[in-house]
Write a protein that holds these residues in place. Structure first.
Motif, mmCIF file in Angstrom:
data_model
loop_
_atom_site.group_PDB
_atom_site.id
_atom_site.type_symbol
_atom_site.label_atom_id
_atom_site.label_comp_id
_atom_site.label_asym_id
_atom_site.label_seq_id
_atom_site.Cartn_x
_atom_site.Cartn_y
_atom_site.Cartn_z
ATOM 1 N N LEU A 87 0.858 -1.348 0.149
ATOM 2 C CA LEU A 87 -0.051 -0.089 0.023
ATOM 3 C C LEU A 87 0.946 1.400 0.108
ATOM 4 C CD1 LEU A 87 -3.219 1.180 0.039
ATOM 5 C CD2 LEU A 87 -2.833 1.151 2.632
ATOM 6 N N TRP A 88 1.919 1.265 0.719
ATOM 7 C CA TRP A 88 2.695 2.603 0.942
ATOM 8 C C TRP A 88 3.326 2.653 -0.520
ATOM 9 C CZ3 TRP A 88 8.022 2.520 -0.123
ATOM 10 C CH2 TRP A 88 8.579 3.846 0.278
ATOM 11 N N ALA A 89 3.815 1.652 -0.930
ATOM 12 C CA ALA A 89 4.736 1.649 -2.027
ATOM 13 C C ALA A 89 3.786 2.207 -3.271
ATOM 14 C CB ALA A 89 5.382 0.266 -2.694
ATOM 15 N N ALA A 90 2.535 1.629 -3.481
ATOM 16 C CA ALA A 90 1.795 2.031 -4.481
ATOM 17 C C ALA A 90 1.344 3.465 -4.416
ATOM 18 C CB ALA A 90 0.468 1.019 -4.443
ATOM 19 N N LEU A 91 0.870 3.848 -3.018
ATOM 20 C CA LEU A 91 0.354 5.387 -2.998
ATOM 21 C C LEU A 91 1.590 6.454 -3.282
ATOM 22 C CD1 LEU A 91 -1.932 4.956 -0.021
ATOM 23 C CD2 LEU A 91 -2.575 5.055 -2.221
ATOM 24 N N THR A 92 2.696 6.181 -2.592
ATOM 25 C CA THR A 92 3.695 7.090 -2.539
ATOM 26 C C THR A 92 4.412 7.174 -3.804
ATOM 27 O OG1 THR A 92 5.289 5.658 -1.581
ATOM 28 C CG2 THR A 92 4.053 7.064 -0.146
ATOM 29 N N GLY A 93 4.406 5.848 -4.673
ATOM 30 C CA GLY A 93 5.207 5.977 -5.713
ATOM 31 C C GLY A 93 4.493 6.521 -6.782
ATOM 32 N N PHE A 94 3.170 6.394 -6.846
ATOM 33 C CA PHE A 94 2.239 7.110 -7.919
ATOM 34 C C PHE A 94 2.398 8.703 -7.589
ATOM 35 C CE2 PHE A 94 -1.729 9.382 -8.758
ATOM 36 C CZ PHE A 94 -1.802 9.051 -10.042
ATOM 37 N N LEU A 95 2.286 9.174 -6.330
ATOM 38 C CA LEU A 95 2.317 10.432 -6.127
ATOM 39 C C LEU A 95 3.740 11.024 -6.669
ATOM 40 C CD1 LEU A 95 0.822 10.913 -2.728
ATOM 41 C CD2 LEU A 95 -0.198 11.242 -4.789
ATOM 42 N N GLU A 96 4.719 10.478 -6.413
ATOM 43 C CA GLU A 96 6.219 10.876 -6.907
ATOM 44 C C GLU A 96 6.387 10.926 -8.158
ATOM 45 O OE1 GLU A 96 10.675 11.299 -5.311
ATOM 46 O OE2 GLU A 96 9.144 9.736 -4.180
ATOM 47 N N LEU A 97 5.955 9.847 -8.888
ATOM 48 C CA LEU A 97 6.089 9.677 -10.172
ATOM 49 C C LEU A 97 5.172 10.612 -10.896
ATOM 50 C CD1 LEU A 97 6.995 7.777 -12.689
ATOM 51 C CD2 LEU A 97 4.840 6.360 -12.407
ATOM 52 N N TYR A 98 4.027 10.874 -10.606
ATOM 53 C CA TYR A 98 2.898 11.961 -11.296
ATOM 54 C C TYR A 98 3.891 13.239 -11.222
ATOM 55 C CZ TYR A 98 -0.524 14.965 -12.258
ATOM 56 O OH TYR A 98 -1.439 16.041 -12.876
ATOM 57 N N SER A 99 4.152 13.605 -9.959
ATOM 58 C CA SER A 99 5.111 14.966 -9.887
ATOM 59 C C SER A 99 6.351 14.998 -10.746
ATOM 60 C CB SER A 99 5.564 15.137 -8.471
ATOM 61 O OG SER A 99 4.618 15.244 -7.408
ATOM 62 N N GLY A 100 6.990 13.674 -11.165
ATOM 63 C CA GLY A 100 8.144 13.933 -11.892
ATOM 64 C C GLY A 100 7.718 14.087 -13.294
ATOM 65 N N ILE A 101 6.697 13.463 -13.657
ATOM 66 C CA ILE A 101 6.345 13.604 -15.176
ATOM 67 C C ILE A 101 5.552 14.895 -15.337
ATOM 68 C CG2 ILE A 101 4.366 12.717 -16.946
ATOM 69 C CD1 ILE A 101 4.664 10.050 -15.409
ATOM 70 N N ARG A 102 4.887 15.633 -14.248
ATOM 71 C CA ARG A 102 4.389 16.664 -14.541
ATOM 72 C C ARG A 102 5.384 18.073 -14.707
ATOM 73 N NH1 ARG A 102 2.167 20.735 -10.435
ATOM 74 N NH2 ARG A 102 0.210 21.938 -11.643
ATOM 75 N N TRP A 103 6.429 17.948 -13.884
ATOM 76 C CA TRP A 103 7.575 19.029 -13.995
ATOM 77 C C TRP A 103 8.690 18.307 -15.101
ATOM 78 C CZ3 TRP A 103 6.762 23.674 -12.610
ATOM 79 C CH2 TRP A 103 5.629 23.809 -11.855
ATOM 80 N N ARG A 104 8.481 17.405 -15.811
ATOM 81 C CA ARG A 104 9.748 16.881 -16.706
ATOM 82 C C ARG A 104 10.012 17.950 -17.880
ATOM 83 N NH1 ARG A 104 7.898 11.790 -20.066
ATOM 84 N NH2 ARG A 104 6.493 13.347 -20.798
ATOM 85 N N GLY A 105 11.190 18.113 -18.005
ATOM 86 C CA GLY A 105 11.693 19.237 -19.113
ATOM 87 C C GLY A 105 11.595 20.605 -18.338
ATOM 88 N N ARG A 106 11.126 20.605 -17.374
ATOM 89 C CA ARG A 106 11.377 22.170 -16.652
ATOM 90 C C ARG A 106 11.835 22.466 -15.474
ATOM 91 N NH1 ARG A 106 5.421 23.556 -16.219
ATOM 92 N NH2 ARG A 106 4.950 21.502 -16.103
ATOM 93 N N LEU A 107 12.241 21.279 -14.556
ATOM 94 C CA LEU A 107 12.940 21.088 -13.387
ATOM 95 C C LEU A 107 14.159 20.082 -13.261
ATOM 96 C CD1 LEU A 107 12.741 22.761 -10.656
ATOM 97 C CD2 LEU A 107 11.361 20.802 -9.938
ATOM 98 N N ALA A 108 15.198 20.199 -12.726
ATOM 99 C CA ALA A 108 16.392 19.148 -12.796
ATOM 100 C C ALA A 108 15.683 18.193 -11.850
ATOM 101 C CB ALA A 108 17.593 19.724 -12.571
ATOM 102 N N ALA A 109 15.077 18.367 -10.694
ATOM 103 C CA ALA A 109 14.806 17.311 -9.690
ATOM 104 C C ALA A 109 13.515 16.452 -10.338
ATOM 105 C CB ALA A 109 14.244 18.404 -8.662
ATOM 106 N N ALA A 110 12.940 16.964 -11.336
ATOM 107 C CA ALA A 110 11.890 16.078 -11.774
ATOM 108 C C ALA A 110 12.522 14.615 -12.454
ATOM 109 C CB ALA A 110 11.306 16.762 -13.122
ATOM 110 N N LYS A 111 13.624 14.797 -12.708
ATOM 111 C CA LYS A 111 14.193 13.250 -12.972
ATOM 112 C C LYS A 111 14.278 12.229 -12.182
ATOM 113 C CE LYS A 111 17.863 15.160 -14.956
ATOM 114 N NZ LYS A 111 19.198 15.323 -15.440
ATOM 115 N N ASP A 112 14.589 13.020 -10.940
ATOM 116 C CA ASP A 112 14.766 11.964 -9.664
ATOM 117 C C ASP A 112 13.411 11.781 -9.257
ATOM 118 O OD1 ASP A 112 17.369 12.363 -9.880
ATOM 119 O OD2 ASP A 112 17.306 14.338 -8.218
ATOM 120 N N TRP A 113 12.423 12.633 -9.177
ATOM 121 C CA TRP A 113 11.168 12.341 -8.892
ATOM 122 C C TRP A 113 10.454 10.895 -9.680
ATOM 123 C CZ3 TRP A 113 9.068 17.920 -8.438
ATOM 124 C CH2 TRP A 113 9.663 18.347 -7.614
#
Length: 219
Positions: free
Chosen positions: A106-132
């Protein structure tokens, strides 16, 4: 949506967040690696400490520093889920294999989706997005891998030298958590140091957009 989710000064300090998360992850991997007796109780305690500390760091940074409402909500939610998961895991550390599997998945599914979405949302505009994006993807994979472990797994094996043992589901999942922590820890160290060395500035796309907008306003 703003060009970056926080102002320049706070962006410059963000490199500390992945480094702190990396320290916790690598410490978790070390404990798993050098400790024998990977029972579900051991797994719940180690996993509980890991998620509690990681969630506290993510949540503590998110609320006062992110200016973008969606990004703040996602990382604050990620932090709260981590803290709640950690406290729950420590309180029910004797709950057995079923609780351990449920909590990790449950933890991995929820937090993984949240961080993955944030990374995709800021992809190409923020260096940290690659890590997210990468950490989010690794976390989702942990959820999938845990789901694939049969709860009733109990396979006997014979190691070289005549040593015999039993491979159980709790041993496998503790190993998965340790491997995940090691991979994410190394990745976050590299990501945090890259942000530090690069001056922690937005990627070229965001700078170009801001420059273009300024030039257009001036003309």
């Amino acid at each position: 949506m703003p060009s970056i989710p926080f102002d320049g000064a706070k962006h410059d300090r963000y490199w500390m967040v992945p480094i702190l998360r990396a320290v916790i992850a690598l410490a978790t991997a070390g404990v798993v690696t050098f400790t024998q007796g990977h029972s579900s109780q051991f797994g719940l305690v180690v996993f509980g400490v890991f998620t509690l500390l990681s969630g506290a760091i993510v949540g503590a940074f998110a609320f006062p520093n992110f200016s973008d409402t969606v990004t703040r909500a996602f990382f604050l939610g990620q932090g709260i889920i981590g803290v709640v998961t950690g406290v729950f895991s420590l309180l029910v550390s004797g709950g057995g294999l079923s609780i351990f599997l449920y909590v990790v998945t449950l933890w991995a599914a929820l937090t993984g989706f949240l961080e993955l979405y944030s990374g995709i949302r800021w992809r190409g505009r923020l260096a940290a997005a690659k890590d997210w994006t990468a950490v989010g993807a690794f976390t989702v994979l942990l959820a999938i891998a845990t789901l694939l472990v049969p709860p009733g797994l109990e396979q006997r094996f014979a190691a070289p030298g005549g040593v015999e043992g039993v491979l159980r589901a709790d041993i496998v999942v503790v190993g998965l958590v340790g491997a995940y922590a090691a991979i994410v820890g190394v990745y976050l160290v590299i990501g945090g140091l890259s942000l530090r060395w690069a001056g922690k500035r937005p990627v070229a796309g965001a700078v170009t957009d801001d420059t273009t907008g300024t030039a257009g306003a001036a003309s």
